[in-house]
Design a protein around this motif. Structure first.
Motif, short mmCIF file in Angstrom:
data_model
loop_
_atom_site.label_atom_id
_atom_site.label_comp_id
_atom_site.label_asym_id
_atom_site.label_seq_id
_atom_site.Cartn_x
_atom_site.Cartn_y
_atom_site.Cartn_z
N ALA A 208 -9.60 0.06 1.71
CA ALA A 208 -8.72 0.79 1.81
C ALA A 208 -7.48 0.24 3.37
CB ALA A 208 -9.10 2.20 2.69
N GLN A 209 -8.51 -0.56 3.99
CA GLN A 209 -7.77 -1.58 5.14
C GLN A 209 -6.65 -2.67 4.12
OE1 GLN A 209 -11.30 -2.47 7.32
NE2 GLN A 209 -11.09 -0.55 8.37
N HIS A 210 -7.15 -2.99 3.34
CA HIS A 210 -5.69 -3.95 2.94
C HIS A 210 -5.25 -2.74 1.46
CE1 HIS A 210 -8.14 -8.05 2.09
NE2 HIS A 210 -9.46 -6.78 2.05
N ALA A 211 -5.25 -1.89 1.59
CA ALA A 211 -3.65 -1.21 0.99
C ALA A 211 -3.34 -0.81 2.24
CB ALA A 211 -4.30 -0.21 0.60
N VAL A 212 -3.95 -0.45 2.97
CA VAL A 212 -2.65 -0.18 4.05
C VAL A 212 -2.52 -1.55 4.64
CG1 VAL A 212 -2.33 0.22 6.96
CG2 VAL A 212 -4.25 1.84 5.24
N LYS A 214 -1.16 -4.33 3.41
CA LYS A 214 -0.07 -4.60 2.86
C LYS A 214 1.11 -4.26 2.88
CE LYS A 214 -2.74 -4.41 -1.23
NZ LYS A 214 -2.42 -4.33 -2.60
N LEU A 215 0.51 -2.64 3.35
CA LEU A 215 1.84 -2.06 3.23
C LEU A 215 3.12 -2.27 4.33
CD1 LEU A 215 1.31 1.70 1.78
CD2 LEU A 215 2.64 -0.39 1.04
N ILE A 216 2.07 -2.62 5.62
CA ILE A 216 2.41 -3.43 7.14
C ILE A 216 3.22 -4.93 6.77
CG2 ILE A 216 1.44 -3.92 9.70
CD1 ILE A 216 -0.60 -2.24 9.35
N LEU A 217 3.00 -5.62 6.25
CA LEU A 217 2.94 -6.99 6.32
C LEU A 217 4.52 -7.09 5.46
CD1 LEU A 217 0.25 -8.61 5.17
CD2 LEU A 217 2.06 -8.85 7.35
N ARG A 218 4.90 -6.01 4.20
CA ARG A 218 5.76 -5.71 3.57
C ARG A 218 7.04 -4.30 4.71
NH1 ARG A 218 2.81 -4.40 -2.05
NH2 ARG A 218 3.05 -6.46 -2.90
N GLY A 219 6.67 -4.17 5.76
CA GLY A 219 7.55 -3.78 6.65
C GLY A 219 7.56 -1.82 6.69
N HIS A 220 6.74 -1.43 6.24
CA HIS A 220 5.96 0.13 6.37
C HIS A 220 6.18 0.69 7.38
CE1 HIS A 220 6.98 0.60 1.78
NE2 HIS A 220 6.55 -0.67 2.05
N SER A 221 6.50 1.84 8.08
CA SER A 221 6.11 2.05 8.78
C SER A 221 5.11 2.75 8.78
CB SER A 221 7.85 3.33 9.87
OG SER A 221 7.84 4.47 9.12
N ASN A 222 4.39 3.68 10.30
CA ASN A 222 3.41 4.57 9.66
C ASN A 222 2.80 5.73 9.17
OD1 ASN A 222 1.34 2.25 11.83
ND2 ASN A 222 1.88 4.08 13.30
N ILE A 223 4.59 6.41 8.87
CA ILE A 223 4.77 7.35 8.26
C ILE A 223 5.15 6.98 6.88
CG2 ILE A 223 6.34 9.50 7.68
CD1 ILE A 223 7.33 8.84 11.03
N ILE A 225 4.35 4.12 5.90
CA ILE A 225 2.01 4.08 4.15
C ILE A 225 1.93 5.60 3.92
CG2 ILE A 225 0.27 3.14 5.17
CD1 ILE A 225 1.72 1.07 6.98
N ALA A 226 1.74 6.37 5.23
CA ALA A 226 1.51 7.65 4.72
C ALA A 226 1.66 7.97 3.56
CB ALA A 226 1.39 8.57 5.61
N ALA A 227 3.28 8.14 3.46
CA ALA A 227 2.97 8.80 1.89
C ALA A 227 3.21 7.68 0.94
CB ALA A 227 5.32 8.96 2.40
N HIS A 228 3.33 6.84 1.25
CA HIS A 228 2.70 6.13 -0.16
C HIS A 228 1.35 6.21 -0.56
CE1 HIS A 228 6.27 3.26 0.36
NE2 HIS A 228 6.16 3.35 -0.62
N LEU A 229 0.82 6.50 0.43
CA LEU A 229 -0.79 6.30 0.45
C LEU A 229 -1.95 7.91 0.57
CD1 LEU A 229 -2.16 3.01 2.25
CD2 LEU A 229 -2.00 3.13 -0.47
#
Length: 265
Positions: A208-212, A214-223, A225-229
């Protein structure tokens, strides 16, 4: 006069297919629709290393950045995500593909990882890209860039380039079949994207932390990331805190640098 020049450029593009002059011919056609400072074309796959189709960067670009990009930083590029997702043939502005926090991300600002840093950061005023499905599980992006100090592509220029999409797409597919598919197959044993991320962070992170991460590094905000996952924003914040703690870091900048340091190795 313009029609005659376009016909000549299209003829040159057809004649260059499969040869070393293909990239120059591709740029020659695109430049009739809109001037640009740099260009590049890559073939991307979800499970194989990228293939350089055309290197049209200026002579001043640091080659180390291109090496880092090809070793794994491409995984953070919005055009890569567009190519390995539901790739649709067309022309896009970078800002229309980028995640909501992309221009605040380290990738968007760092000259360590990509020779062309787009739009609101780095060295460019804007980047456009054609996305084109190819064979063998690949899709191509052909990017056109303008350096800072110039103006973004206006709507007339964008429309003129978009009208070239069928020609550019057909030529890229033909070029790919003639000279690049064998090279792509020879790279099939390269680490896949999941391996690249895991090499950077080892076994310190949970799935789960790996998934988060990857999205942090790609430039996703917390909101985002939450929507994607499919989790809450609060859960994302907890994951982010735990990621930093497990890696012994305290910021997104340090997370990015750890990823880039691994690529350099």
């Amino acid at each position: 006069m313009i029609a005659a020049l376009e016909a000549k450029a299209v003829a040159a593009l057809i004649a260059s297919g499969g040869g070393t002059g293909y990239g120059a011919a591709l740029d020659g056609l695109a430049a009739l629709a809109a001037p640009f400072d740099m260009s590049c074309a890559f073939a991307f796959s979800a499970d194989r290393a990228p293939v350089v189709i055309h290197d049209g960067y200026s002579a001043t670009v640091d080659r180390r950045a291109l090496r880092s990009y090809l070793r794994g930083a491409y995984l953070l590029d919005p055009f890569y995500s567009a190519c390995v997702g539901d790739c649709r043939e067309g022309l896009w502005r970078m800002r229309d593909l980028a995640p909501d926090g992309f221009y605040e991300s380290e990738f968007a600002w760092s000259r360590e990882v990509h020779p062309c840093i787009s739009d609101e950061a780095g060295t460019l005023v804007e980047e456009l890209g054609f996305t084109i499905p190819l064979s063998e599980g690949f899709a191509a992006t052909y990017s056109l860039m303008r350096n800072r100090g110039g103006a973004p592509f206006d709507e007339t220029e964008f429309a003129a380039l978009a009208r070239l999409t069928p020609i550019i797409a057909a030529s890229l597919r033909q070029h790919w079949l003639s000279v690049l598919s064998a090279e792509a197959r020879s790279q099939s044993q390269r680490p896949d994207p999941e391996t690249v991320f895991r090499q950077a962070f080892g076994e310190l992170l949970t799935p789960a932390q790996h998934a988060v991460t990857k999205l942090i590094l790609r430039g996703h905000s917390n909101i985002s990331i939450a929507a994607h996952l499919g989790i809450t924003e609060g859960t994302v914040k907890i994951h982010r805190s735990n990621i930093y703690r497990r890696l012994g870091i305290s910021s997104q900048s340090e997370l990015f640098q750890r990823f880039i340091d691994q690529l350099a190795e």
